[in-house]
Design a protein around this motif. Structure first.
Motif, mmCIF file in Angstrom:
data_model
loop_
_atom_site.group_PDB
_atom_site.id
_atom_site.type_symbol
_atom_site.label_atom_id
_atom_site.label_comp_id
_atom_site.label_asym_id
_atom_site.label_seq_id
_atom_site.Cartn_x
_atom_site.Cartn_y
_atom_site.Cartn_z
ATOM 1 N N GLN A 18 0.845 -1.113 0.162
ATOM 2 C CA GLN A 18 0.096 0.175 0.146
ATOM 3 C C GLN A 18 0.901 1.291 0.040
ATOM 4 O OE1 GLN A 18 -3.431 -0.189 -0.271
ATOM 5 N NE2 GLN A 18 -2.791 -2.548 -0.605
ATOM 6 N N ARG A 19 0.340 2.520 -0.518
ATOM 7 C CA ARG A 19 0.983 3.798 -0.471
ATOM 8 C C ARG A 19 1.490 4.106 0.890
ATOM 9 N NH1 ARG A 19 1.084 6.874 -4.832
ATOM 10 N NH2 ARG A 19 1.031 8.600 -3.712
ATOM 11 N N GLY A 20 2.267 4.631 0.899
ATOM 12 C CA GLY A 20 2.823 5.312 2.360
ATOM 13 C C GLY A 20 2.071 6.460 2.855
ATOM 14 N N LYS A 21 2.293 6.938 3.976
ATOM 15 C CA LYS A 21 1.389 8.181 4.505
ATOM 16 C C LYS A 21 1.979 9.254 3.874
ATOM 17 C CE LYS A 21 0.439 5.926 9.149
ATOM 18 N NZ LYS A 21 0.439 6.033 10.419
ATOM 19 N N SER A 22 0.813 10.148 3.860
ATOM 20 C CA SER A 22 1.331 11.460 3.432
ATOM 21 C C SER A 22 2.133 12.273 4.612
ATOM 22 C CB SER A 22 0.065 12.304 2.990
ATOM 23 O OG SER A 22 -0.711 12.666 4.126
ATOM 24 N N GLN A 157 -4.294 -14.264 3.708
ATOM 25 C CA GLN A 157 -5.282 -14.797 4.443
ATOM 26 C C GLN A 157 -4.975 -16.234 4.756
ATOM 27 O OE1 GLN A 157 -8.901 -14.255 2.240
ATOM 28 N NE2 GLN A 157 -9.422 -12.577 3.580
ATOM 29 N N TRP A 158 -5.642 -16.599 5.911
ATOM 30 C CA TRP A 158 -5.331 -18.207 6.147
ATOM 31 C C TRP A 158 -6.743 -18.817 6.392
ATOM 32 C CZ3 TRP A 158 -5.815 -21.073 10.876
ATOM 33 C CH2 TRP A 158 -6.392 -20.442 11.898
ATOM 34 N N ARG A 159 -6.799 -20.189 6.489
ATOM 35 C CA ARG A 159 -7.707 -21.093 6.928
ATOM 36 C C ARG A 159 -7.446 -22.592 7.196
ATOM 37 N NH1 ARG A 159 -11.449 -23.029 1.648
ATOM 38 N NH2 ARG A 159 -9.940 -24.231 0.652
ATOM 39 N N GLN A 160 -8.080 -23.243 7.959
ATOM 40 C CA GLN A 160 -7.913 -24.688 8.054
ATOM 41 C C GLN A 160 -8.243 -25.384 6.766
ATOM 42 O OE1 GLN A 160 -10.099 -25.219 11.853
ATOM 43 N NE2 GLN A 160 -8.090 -26.036 12.727
ATOM 44 N N VAL A 161 -7.404 -26.475 6.294
ATOM 45 C CA VAL A 161 -7.693 -27.307 5.276
ATOM 46 C C VAL A 161 -8.608 -28.284 5.769
ATOM 47 C CG1 VAL A 161 -6.751 -28.854 3.833
ATOM 48 C CG2 VAL A 161 -5.418 -26.860 4.293
ATOM 49 N N PRO A 162 -9.790 -28.951 5.114
ATOM 50 C CA PRO A 162 -10.078 -28.085 3.464
ATOM 51 C C PRO A 162 -10.956 -27.153 3.592
ATOM 52 C CG PRO A 162 -11.237 -30.189 4.115
ATOM 53 C CD PRO A 162 -10.527 -29.943 5.488
ATOM 54 N N ASP A 163 -12.032 -27.075 4.777
ATOM 55 C CA ASP A 163 -13.133 -26.373 4.448
ATOM 56 C C ASP A 163 -13.144 -25.329 5.646
ATOM 57 O OD1 ASP A 163 -13.324 -27.898 6.570
ATOM 58 O OD2 ASP A 163 -15.302 -29.102 6.031
ATOM 59 N N GLY A 164 -12.121 -24.679 6.364
ATOM 60 C CA GLY A 164 -12.423 -23.600 7.204
ATOM 61 C C GLY A 164 -12.756 -22.431 6.553
ATOM 62 N N ASP A 165 -12.928 -21.131 7.263
ATOM 63 C CA ASP A 165 -13.312 -19.938 6.645
ATOM 64 C C ASP A 165 -12.065 -19.190 6.695
ATOM 65 O OD1 ASP A 165 -16.019 -20.434 6.459
ATOM 66 O OD2 ASP A 165 -16.350 -19.621 8.637
ATOM 67 N N TRP A 166 -11.751 -18.601 5.338
ATOM 68 C CA TRP A 166 -10.611 -17.526 5.344
ATOM 69 C C TRP A 166 -10.803 -16.353 6.125
ATOM 70 C CZ3 TRP A 166 -6.748 -19.028 2.801
ATOM 71 C CH2 TRP A 166 -6.749 -20.133 1.605
ATOM 72 N N SER A 167 -9.592 -16.132 6.781
ATOM 73 C CA SER A 167 -9.534 -14.990 7.681
ATOM 74 C C SER A 167 -8.172 -14.450 7.434
ATOM 75 C CB SER A 167 -9.384 -15.621 9.448
ATOM 76 O OG SER A 167 -10.734 -16.092 9.753
ATOM 77 N N ASN A 168 -8.189 -13.029 7.562
ATOM 78 C CA ASN A 168 -6.943 -12.208 7.404
ATOM 79 C C ASN A 168 -6.108 -12.626 8.516
ATOM 80 O OD1 ASN A 168 -8.252 -10.772 5.295
ATOM 81 N ND2 ASN A 168 -8.695 -8.999 6.567
ATOM 82 N N LEU A 169 -4.944 -12.858 7.798
ATOM 83 C CA LEU A 169 -3.621 -12.851 8.770
ATOM 84 C C LEU A 169 -2.989 -11.746 9.158
ATOM 85 C CD1 LEU A 169 -1.466 -14.901 10.458
ATOM 86 C CD2 LEU A 169 -0.530 -15.222 7.994
ATOM 87 N N VAL A 170 -2.525 -10.909 7.950
ATOM 88 C CA VAL A 170 -1.959 -9.623 7.884
ATOM 89 C C VAL A 170 -2.603 -8.633 6.881
ATOM 90 C CG1 VAL A 170 -0.019 -10.383 7.085
ATOM 91 C CG2 VAL A 170 -0.141 -8.473 8.417
ATOM 92 N N LEU A 171 -2.948 -7.688 6.901
ATOM 93 C CA LEU A 171 -3.149 -6.722 5.833
ATOM 94 C C LEU A 171 -1.851 -6.340 5.121
ATOM 95 C CD1 LEU A 171 -5.789 -4.100 7.588
ATOM 96 C CD2 LEU A 171 -6.126 -6.245 6.160
#
Length: 704
Positions: A18-22, A157-171
């Protein structure tokens, strides 16, 4: 005055961040209070000019808003997804791949070299070039399932295999280079894994936690702890965390042996065998939805292993739960003891000649028998098991290997059961025996009495040492049943049959019944009342030495409908049909239509004929009328035969007092005037007068 360069750029190649701060945003972070315009106004030079005016003087072209936008840091960059690791590929700094981990099936590895290189070993074996990022097993009941990662436009994003829900690990925005100071650009981002977290830093800066490892462990498994390494037979030595109240074990004796099942903690010891106790003294009970596998109770399709105790344990478990199915996989399950058939429990394999229940050599008793059979079968009780079943398997008695055994393959005293897609063979006795109460037990009123008491379809009984018997339950439906080779290569015992239908089978319906085999005296002995047999095939028997010799059909029941054909391939001196047996049974009110092929010595024997409707066609050559015995006066008898008698193709029919061949008509002599209602045109032959008499105009007239 000179204004510092306020732009900031990242330098770690790969996916743009992402772009840096102004500069204004940086000022706010550093404590400036006010609007962007107020901040710009505060950036006056030594001569009092604004920062924007100074920028214009130094050559900037554009509005003040455009100038403010130009002050934002440029986009930093993140990590490059290279997919699955491939040996021989070239990898660059900040690439990441997926490969087998050091302690998990799949891990993410991030390249931490300063320059590109050709990979020749797996990431797990090259820790100098790769940092492993994996999800360790969770604690307190977590199953530690494998973790899968992906990149979106805004986050990893990450999830448990095979059918977990996707969640943000880090933006992705959190992985950009920060704004530089003193005119420098944004610095590159580095990552490392510690024992507790994934950390990051700008090159040369201090590491900080990006995400704790605890936040990306597998969440609690659906059934509690992952127990794939545990087996029922050794759970007494296992202590599980107190927070774990359910576990799916991997087998009964060894993982993967077919005994995998879900168990849950219960307050007290269950009264059935679907249980185990762990070292912490807690009891665990098998969970099912009405279907269990015999292997979950210790059955094994292995040579020399007796599976009967395990199958009985599975039966008792289902009985305690109200009934259900015991499933069997492929293979031979040996029975070294009796398997008891109980109400509402169905034994279900995966197919004939695929699943086998087979006598263990040396065992002498029955293989499958209903509960309390020994005390019920001689009586007329309405009690006994009901709504059980046997399906999709072969039951093998190994009579040749166990000559002293007298056990049956299947013995039933019960009702409302089913047998479907079953081979029953090589029995040390008769193979299959079924009975239910007679008239006294007919209306047992088990809530609502079943119209069809049992259902049999695709049932094959062959090579029994004796012969199978269906003696009820009444009002049953039997279709596509084949009984073959009873007493094969053995003596024809007096009264023996390939198959016998007993008197308690009254009201039953048979369709496509085929009985064949030349060893017994009779192909079929039928004792029941008011039954129906359609598409019957009777094939071969042996001349008998008993009360009435041998033949294809011994008809001892009454009020029945039978339609089919009989075949005798050799020239044995046998009968086609025998009606009744003196001193035993009078056959009456039956409708029998049969086609007899080849050469029965006697097409029909009226041994004890109480009045029946018989329609026989014999397609064999014979020089006799081919019937014996005394036909009852009310019997209608249609008889058609091909033969080398007076004509090339004799046709003989007999209707009451009239016999017709192709060349003659014969009126049977009577010793007295007929008792029929006298009507004009009636004719009879008076045996005393030796005259043919005609009833005409109210009187009998002698015609000659």
């Amino acid at each position: 005055m000179m204004v510092p360069n306020l732009t900031s750029t990242g330098s770690s190649g790969g996916i743009p961040g992402q772009r840096g701060k102004s500069a204004y945003e940086v000022a706010v972070d550093n404590g400036f209070i006010g609007t962007a315009a107020e901040w710009i106004a505060s950036l006056e030079g030594q001569d009092g000019a604004s920062a924007y005016a100074i920028a214009v003087a130094e050559g900037f072209e554009g509005t003040q808003a455009e100038w403010i936008e130009s002050l934002k840091g440029e986009a930093g960059v993140g990590l490059t997804n290279r997919g699955s690791f491939a040996s021989g590929s070239t990898y660059s700094p900040s690439d990441y791949v997926f490969a087998a981990g050091t302690s998990s099936p799949t891990s993410m590895f991030i390249c931490q070299t300063s320059e590109s290189f050709v990979a020749t070993v797996s990431p797990a074996a090259d820790p100098d070039r790769w940092v492993e990022f994996s999800a360790p097993a969770g604690a307190d009941g977590s199953d530690g399932k494998s973790v899968e990662l992906r990149k979106t436009a805004t986050a990893i994003q990450w999830r448990q295999v095979p059918d977990g829900d996707w969640s943000n690990l880090v933006l992705l925005a959190d992985l950009r280079g920060t704004d530089g100071s003193n005119g420098t650009d944004g610095k590159s981002v580095e990552l490392q894994k510690t024992s507790t977290a994934i950390q990051w830093r700008q090159t040369g800066g201090a590491f900080a936690d990006l995400v704790p490892l605890a936040d990306i462990t597998g969440t609690n498994g659906r059934d509690g702890i992952d127990g794939a390494q545990y087996v029922v037979s050794s759970m007494s030595a296992v202590t599980l965390p107190s927070t774990v109240t359910a576990i799916r074990v991997g087998g009964y004796y060894t993982p993967g042996d077919g005994g995998a099942a879900l168990y849950k903690v219960v307050a007290s010891q269950p009264t059935h065998a679907g249980k185990f106790q762990t070292a912490d003294a807690r009891w665990w009970e098998l969970q099912s939805s009405g279907e269990v596998w015999a292997m979950q109770f210790g059955a094994r399709p292995e040579a020399g292993f007796d599976s009967s105790p395990a199958i009985n344990a599975a039966t008792d478990y289902l009985v305690s739960k109200g009934g259900g199915y015991i499933k069997y996989g492929p293979g031979v399950f040996l029975l070294g003891g009796l398997v008891t058939l109980k109400s509402r429990v169905v034994h279900s394999g995966v197919g004939r000649r695929v699943t086998w229940l087979q006598r263990k050599d040396g065992y002498l008793g029955d293989l499958l028998k209903t509960q309390d059979f020994d005390t019920l079968w001689t009586g007329d009780s309405a009690n006994g098991p009901n709504r059980f079943g046997i399906e999709h398997m072969t039951i093998h008695g190994r009579k040749d290997q166990n000559p002293t055994s007298t056990g049956w393959n299947i013995r039933i005293y019960g009702r409302a059961y089913h047998i479907r897609d079953v081979d029953c063979e090589y029995c040390c006795n008769g193979g299959y025996y079924s009975r239910w109460g007679s008239v006294a037990a007919a209306w047992d009123n088990d809530n609502t009495d079943a119209a069809g008491e049992c259902f049999i379809d695709e049932f094959f009984v062959q090579f029994s040492r004796q012969w199978p018997i269906f003696d009820g339950p009444h009002d049953s439906q039997i279709s596509r049943m084949l009984v073959a080779m009873s007493r094969h290569f053995m003596d024809a015992l007096p009264g023996s049959s390939t198959f016998e239908i007993g008197p308690r089978a009254s009201g039953s319906q048979f369709a496509q019944l085929h009985c064949w085999g030349d060893s017994p005296e009779w192909c079929l002995t039928q004792n029941a009342q008011a039954i129906s047999i359609s598409d019957l095939i009777l094939d071969d028997s042996r001349p008998g030495t008993g009360l009435s010799g041998g033949g294809l059909l011994k008809m001892l029941g009454s009020d029945c409908f039978i339609q089919g054909r009989g075949v005798q391939w050799s020239n044995d001196n046998i009968k086609g049909i025998q009606l009744g047996q003196p001193g035993t049974a009078t056959a009456q009110r039956n409708r029998i239509t049969m086609l007899l092929t080849s050469v029965p010595a006697v097409a029909i024997d009226f041994s004890d004929d109480g009045g029946n409707d018989i329609d026989l066609t014999v397609t064999a050559y014979s020089s006799t009328l081919n019937w014996v015995g005394t036909r009852h006066a009310t019997t209608t008898f249609k008889y058609t035969e091909r033969g080398p008698g007076a004509g090339a193709n004799d046709i003989f029919s007999k209707f009451g007092a009239l016999q017709i061949t192709r060349q003659t008509i014969r009126i049977e002599p009577r010793s007295s005037t007929p008792t029929d209602t006298w009507e004009d045109g009636l004719i009879y032959f008076d045996a005393a007068l030796k005259k043919l008499r005609l009833f005409n105009n109210g009187a009998w007239v002698n015609l000659g």
